[in-house]
Structures are given as structure tokens and as C-alpha cells.
Design an enzyme around this catalytic site. Structure first.
Site, PDB file in Angstrom:
ATOM      1  N   ASN A 189       0.608   0.556   5.836  1.00  0.00           N
ATOM      2  CA  ASN A 189       1.205  -0.276   4.776  1.00  0.00           C
ATOM      3  C   ASN A 189       1.950  -1.418   5.440  1.00  0.00           C
ATOM      4  OD1 ASN A 189       4.094   0.148   2.577  1.00  0.00           O
ATOM      5  ND2 ASN A 189       2.515  -1.399   2.531  1.00  0.00           N
ATOM      6  N   GLY A 190       1.598  -2.650   5.063  1.00  0.00           N
ATOM      7  CA  GLY A 190       2.314  -3.793   5.623  1.00  0.00           C
ATOM      8  C   GLY A 190       1.357  -4.890   6.012  1.00  0.00           C
ATOM      9  N   GLY A 206      -0.737   0.582  -5.034  1.00  0.00           N
ATOM     10  CA  GLY A 206      -2.067   0.072  -4.765  1.00  0.00           C
ATOM     11  C   GLY A 206      -3.093   0.769  -5.618  1.00  0.00           C
ATOM     12  N   CYS A 221       0.862  -1.176   0.000  1.00  0.00           N
ATOM     13  CA  CYS A 221       0.000   0.000   0.000  1.00  0.00           C
ATOM     14  C   CYS A 221       0.898   1.224   0.000  1.00  0.00           C
ATOM     15  CB  CYS A 221      -0.869   0.045   1.250  1.00  0.00           C
ATOM     16  SG  CYS A 221      -2.056  -1.305   1.367  1.00  0.00           S
ATOM     17  N   TYR A 271      11.106  -4.868  -7.308  1.00  0.00           N
ATOM     18  CA  TYR A 271       9.905  -4.608  -8.096  1.00  0.00           C
ATOM     19  C   TYR A 271       9.061  -3.433  -7.618  1.00  0.00           C
ATOM     20  CZ  TYR A 271       5.156  -5.267  -9.828  1.00  0.00           C
ATOM     21  OH  TYR A 271       3.930  -5.062 -10.381  1.00  0.00           O
TER      22      TYR A 271
HETATM   23  P1  AMP Z   1       3.910 -14.006 -12.700  1.00  0.00           P
HETATM   24  O1  AMP Z   1       3.090 -14.033 -13.934  1.00  0.00           O
HETATM   25  O2  AMP Z   1       3.110 -14.393 -11.490  1.00  0.00           O
HETATM   26  O3  AMP Z   1       5.171 -14.775 -12.806  1.00  0.00           O
HETATM   27  O4  AMP Z   1       4.272 -12.490 -12.444  1.00  0.00           O
HETATM   28  C1  AMP Z   1       5.518 -11.947 -12.701  1.00  0.00           C
HETATM   29  C2  AMP Z   1       5.354 -10.557 -13.206  1.00  0.00           C
HETATM   30  O5  AMP Z   1       4.556  -9.779 -12.321  1.00  0.00           O
HETATM   31  C3  AMP Z   1       6.683  -9.860 -13.340  1.00  0.00           C
HETATM   32  O6  AMP Z   1       6.698  -9.293 -14.626  1.00  0.00           O
HETATM   33  C4  AMP Z   1       6.699  -8.799 -12.265  1.00  0.00           C
HETATM   34  O7  AMP Z   1       7.130  -7.563 -12.815  1.00  0.00           O
HETATM   35  C5  AMP Z   1       5.295  -8.709 -11.766  1.00  0.00           C
HETATM   36  N1  AMP Z   1       5.216  -8.871 -10.297  1.00  0.00           N
HETATM   37  C6  AMP Z   1       6.052  -9.523  -9.503  1.00  0.00           C
HETATM   38  N2  AMP Z   1       5.639  -9.487  -8.217  1.00  0.00           N
HETATM   39  C7  AMP Z   1       4.508  -8.799  -8.204  1.00  0.00           C
HETATM   40  C8  AMP Z   1       3.600  -8.415  -7.165  1.00  0.00           C
HETATM   41  N3  AMP Z   1       3.812  -8.748  -5.912  1.00  0.00           N
HETATM   42  N4  AMP Z   1       2.536  -7.696  -7.538  1.00  0.00           N
HETATM   43  C9  AMP Z   1       2.310  -7.363  -8.816  1.00  0.00           C
HETATM   44  N5  AMP Z   1       3.134  -7.698  -9.820  1.00  0.00           N
HETATM   45  C10 AMP Z   1       4.216  -8.413  -9.533  1.00  0.00           C
END
Ligand code: AMP
Length: 476
Positions: A122-123, A48, A21, A261
């Protein structure tokens, strides 16, 4: 903030949902604090996109408005004009699956013996149930969230002032919490004793601003001063800023995923530009996993600095292979797997000329469930690439996160279930390389002892107590 997770088979009830968040706080008499909070939240929208809100104190009372949607959808001139005062807190909430309710939106406003307060969190707590058990049996809850447990606890602890109660809260609450609280005339902000989630302090004219990330300060023209220390409380009022050190000292555990990320590349975390850290991750990845290729591209936006770093180190040209439709939002917003898959196609369009007939290195920041990557590889092949080499600027994610990042469960995490070679086959890549843990830590310029690497190692600063249910669900 966190709320109960639908998938009760995966995480303990009440301790569960995993959300990032964004929080802001402003103390600036004579200024349009709601508008400042609004623009601050705008800069934190990447943290978020489900709901948001702003609470404003005018010296005698608090007014709060929170709603589902993006900041730009929730607030207009008329709404902001109703939020007049000298102190404000704002919140933007991230959610994945499960209920999307305005009741879960923040800030949460509560009346207590010392007065009214509005809290933005946040957390993710790891001892929500333990804390809930301390509350009066007739406590009326309006939402099922750990943030609300914190609010009720602050309302029910016995200390005479809010500051006293925050100090006590820091000894009781375990997990991740970066929090901003407004009373009608003061602003408080604090970080959990592990410092899992970021929170920084800046000045705005004669006033002060708090934000999850420094990019929010820069957006409104506030001047970055410093990060709050783990366990530090700041109290901001007409007398200025007072910093209070908590009695609770824990080993530092800043979330590494903020670097990988979550944080915006124009933010500074622990004195290091996120952009430069990601650029270095890309360079290190090129040292660890070089490949004979024609061009390097990155998945926009989060992997771009890493992609440029990889290209710089390898001497290969950096090209834009995929253009992101910026108004779709992050694919993770989609609440189910099928919609997530469709989201990827909606999200990117290929620049065919940059990939046709080329051996392409594609850099991304992480593979979590493994839904996105095969679709990206397919898009690149459809554009005419002769080879696709996938490079990831994080190590394999092999454990879920208990502290606020949506990381899926063991069953869903692709690297918890398949070897790297099996993943390569599954995503249809010609080669696959992940950054090492050592390379990742070195790119931040700080020692490993400063970080939570739980999703990479399974060692967390404070994990929820394992019940047979959790053990079964997590297959540990
Ligand atoms: P996935 O399809 O589940 O392997 O998602 C990986 C992709 O989602 C990568 O391109 C990341 O940039 C992005 N990503 C990784 N972690 C998160 C997260 N916690 N929330 C949203 N996007 C994420």
C-alpha cells in the site's frame, strides 16, 4: 501499490499512479489463514475495490489467487478451500482511471535465491525510476507498477536473507510503502521510514495479524496490539514476533488524508479513534464557520462523524438528508468524469421531509475536483431546502499527492484554481466554509510535525525529482 498512470502529462512515468490499498497478513498455524485474510480484506474493502488477492504459505510453497473485482466476487468457499496453510497475505487494490488489469492485482509472487515470497503493498514510491535503474537489464516485468520494482529489487539485492534485503530496501526506497510479505513459513511486515501509510499489529489466538487498519483486526476478532513504527520491520514465525528497527530515520509523515477521508471511522490511528477525530473536526468547523440554519446533515458515509460534531457544537438538530445506496461503491471508482457525475446520482436518495423548507448545513469531508459538491447542493435544493450552507472538514486541497492518494492534478483540483468565493458560486451554495489547517491538526490530538500535509501545503516528505515535464504539468 501503484501502476503507471495514463495521464503522463500530469505525473512522471512510472512514479505515478495514486492509489490507496488495503493489506493484511496472518501468521496462525492450525487456523484457516485464507479465511482470516478474506475477512480482513472485507473490512478493508473501502481502501480499494478494483482487484484483490490472497497468497498462502503451507511451510514449503506459496499459492496465490488474485482477480479483478470485490472481495466477495473473487472468493467463494471452493476457492478459499484451495488456499490452505499457516501464513497468508492479502491485498485489495484501488484504482481510478487508466488500465484495470489483473496483472496489476496483488499479492505479487516472486522466486529468489532465498526462496519464494508474496508481497502486498500500500502506497506510492517517489523514486521508482531510480530503483528500476538498479535492476538487471534483463529483468522480466509482468506489470508496470512500483510494487513490482520493489519485488524485483528484493529478489536481486545481495543480502543472504529476506530480512537483510528488507533492511537494505528501507534505505533505498523513497515514498510511501506499508508492506506485508509471506514466505512459505514466515510473515514480514514493514512501514516506510516516514510512516506515510498506516499498518498495525494484533494477536489472533496464538497467532498474529497485520492490517492496514485496526478495523480489520476487530472484524476477525483479533486483538489490536500496536501500530508498526515508521521504518520498523516485524518478522513473525514459529519463534514469535521480532521487531527490527531500520537504520533509516526520517521525520514522521503520516498522511492526514487517512484522518480526513480514507480510514474507516471504527479504526484507531496513532492512538486516536478516527470517529472521534472526525467528530472533533466537525465541532471545530462549527466554531470556525457558524451559520444561522435549521438542520445539519452530512454526506454519507465519511462525513457523518464530522456532521454530528458540527451539530453537537452548534446546537442544531442533526438529520439524515441523503441516504446512500451502499452497493454502488465510492464515486471515484468510475473511471471518467462523466461516469463519476452519474455515480453521484446513483449513489444518494434524498429524505425530502428532512430538508423541505429548511435552511440546511451540509457537511462533507473534502472537495477535490469539485464534481460531487454542486450535485449534492442541487439535490438538497430540489428537495426543497431554502438555503444550503456547505461546510468542509478539511482545508482546501490545493496540491496533488505523490504518496498514494488519488488527488487529481493541479488542473483538476478546484481549490488550486479558484478562490473560496469562486468555489461557493460554482457549487451554488449560500455559504462555504473550510476547516483551518490548525483546527484539523488539533482535532487529531497530535502535533503537526507528525503529519504529511502535502495536499494542503505542497510540502511533502519526499517529492519526485522535478523534471521540466513535471514542472510544466504541475505549473509550479
Ligand atoms: P470531488 O467530486 O472530486 O470534489 O470529490 C469529493 C468527494 O469525493 C468527497 O465527497 C469525498 O468524500 C470524496 N473523496 C475525496 N478524496 C477522495 C479520494 N482520494 N478517493 C475517493 N473519494 C474521495
Amino acid at each position: 501499490m501503484a501502476r503507471a498512470y495514463d495521464d503522463t502529462a500530469s505525473f512522471p512515468a512510472g512514479d505515478s499512479l495514486h492509489e490507496e490499498c488495503g493489506v493484511t497478513g496472518i501468521y496462525a498455524p492450525e487456523q484457516d489463514v485464507a479465511r482470516l485474510a478474506y475477512f480482513g480484506l472485507y473490512a478493508l474493502q473501502h481502501r480499494g475495490q478494483e482487484s484483490a488477492g490472497i497468497a498462502v504459505g503451507d511451510g514449503s510453497s506459496l499459492v496465490c489467487y488474485r482477480q479483478m473485482g470485490l472481495i466477495s466476487q473473487i472468493f467463494d468457499e471452493e476457492r478459499l478451500a484451495q488456499l490452505q496453510g499457516s501464513v497468508a497475505v492479502g491485498h485489495t487494490r484501488y484504482s481510478t482511471s487508466g488500465s484495470s488489469l489483473v496483472l496489476n492485482a496483488q499479492p505479487l509472487v516472486q522466486r529468489a535465491s532465498f526462496g519464494e515470497f508474496a508481497l502486498a503493498h500500500n502506497g506510492n514510491l517517489t523514486n521508482t525510476e531510480e530503483l528500476r535503474a538498479r535492476l538487471l537489464p534483463d529483468t522480466a516485468f509482468t506489470a508496470d507498477s512500483d510494487s513490482e520494482v520493489l519485488v524485483q529489487l528484493l529478489a536481486q539485492l545481495s543480502g543472504p536473507t529476506l530480512l537483510e534485503r528488507i533492511r537494505e530496501l528501507l534505505t533505498l526506497a523513497k515514498g510511501a510503502y506499508s508492506i506485508a510479505i509471506a514466505t512459505p513459513s514466515e510473515l514480514y511486515a514493514f512501514r516506510d521510514p516516514w510512516g506515510v501509510r498506516p499498518l498495525c499489529l494484533g494477536t489472533y489466538g496464538d497467532g498474529w495479524m497485520i492490517a492496514s487498519e485496526s478495523c480489520a483486526l476487530a472484524t476477525v476478532g483479533a486483538t489490536y496490539v500496536r501500530e508498526l513504527a515508521p521504518g520498523e520491520i516485524v518478522q513473525i514465525n514459529a519463534a514469535g514476533v521480532t521487531s527490527i528497527e531500520s537504520e533509516q530515520h526520517e521525520p514522521a509523515a503520516l498522511c492526514m488524508f487517512e484522518y480526513i477521508y480514507f480510514a474507516r471511522p471504527d479504526s484507531v490511528l496513532s492512538g486516536k479513534s478516527i470517529y472521534m477525530a472526525r467528530h472533533e473536526m466537525g465541532r471545530q468547523l462549527a466554531r470556525e464557520h457558524p451559520v444561522d440554519a435549521d438542520v445539519v446533515m452530512a454526506i454519507p458515509d465519511s462525513a457523518v462523524p464530522g456532521g454530528i460534531g458540527y451539530a453537537t457544537q452548534s446546537g442544531l438538530p442533526y438529520v439524515e438528508g441523503l441516504i446512500k445506496n451502499r452497493y454502488i461503491g465510492r464515486t471515484f471508482i468510475s473511471p471518467n468524469q462523466q461516469m463519476r457525475s452519474q455515480g453521484v446520482q446513483l449513489k444518494f436518495n434524498p429524505v425530502i421531509e428532512n430538508m423541505r423548507g429548511k435552511r440546511v448545513v451540509v457537511v462533507d469531508d473534502s472537495i477535490v475536483r469539485g464534481t460531487t459538491t454542486p450535485r449534492i447542493v442541487a439535490l438538497i435544493r430540489e428537495a426543497g431546502a431554502t438555503e444550503v450552507h456547505v461546510r468542509i472538514t478539511s482545508p482546501p486541497i490545493v496540491h496533488p499527492c505523490y504518496l498514494g492518494v488519488d488527488m487529481a492534478t493541479y488542473d483538476e483540483l478546484i481549490a488550486a484554481n479558484l478562490t473560496i468565493e469562486q468555489i461557493r458560486v460554482k457549487i451554488h451554495a449560500d455559504s462555504l466554509g473550510y476547516l483551518s489547517k490548525e483546527g484539523l491538526v488539533a482535532a487529531t490530538g497530535r502535533g503537526r510535525e507528525n503529519f504529511c500535509l502535502g495536499c494542503l501545503t505542497g510540502e511533502y516528505p519526499n517529492k519526485p525529482v522535478a523534471t521540466p515535464d513535471i514542472i510544466e504539468a504541475c505549473r509550479e
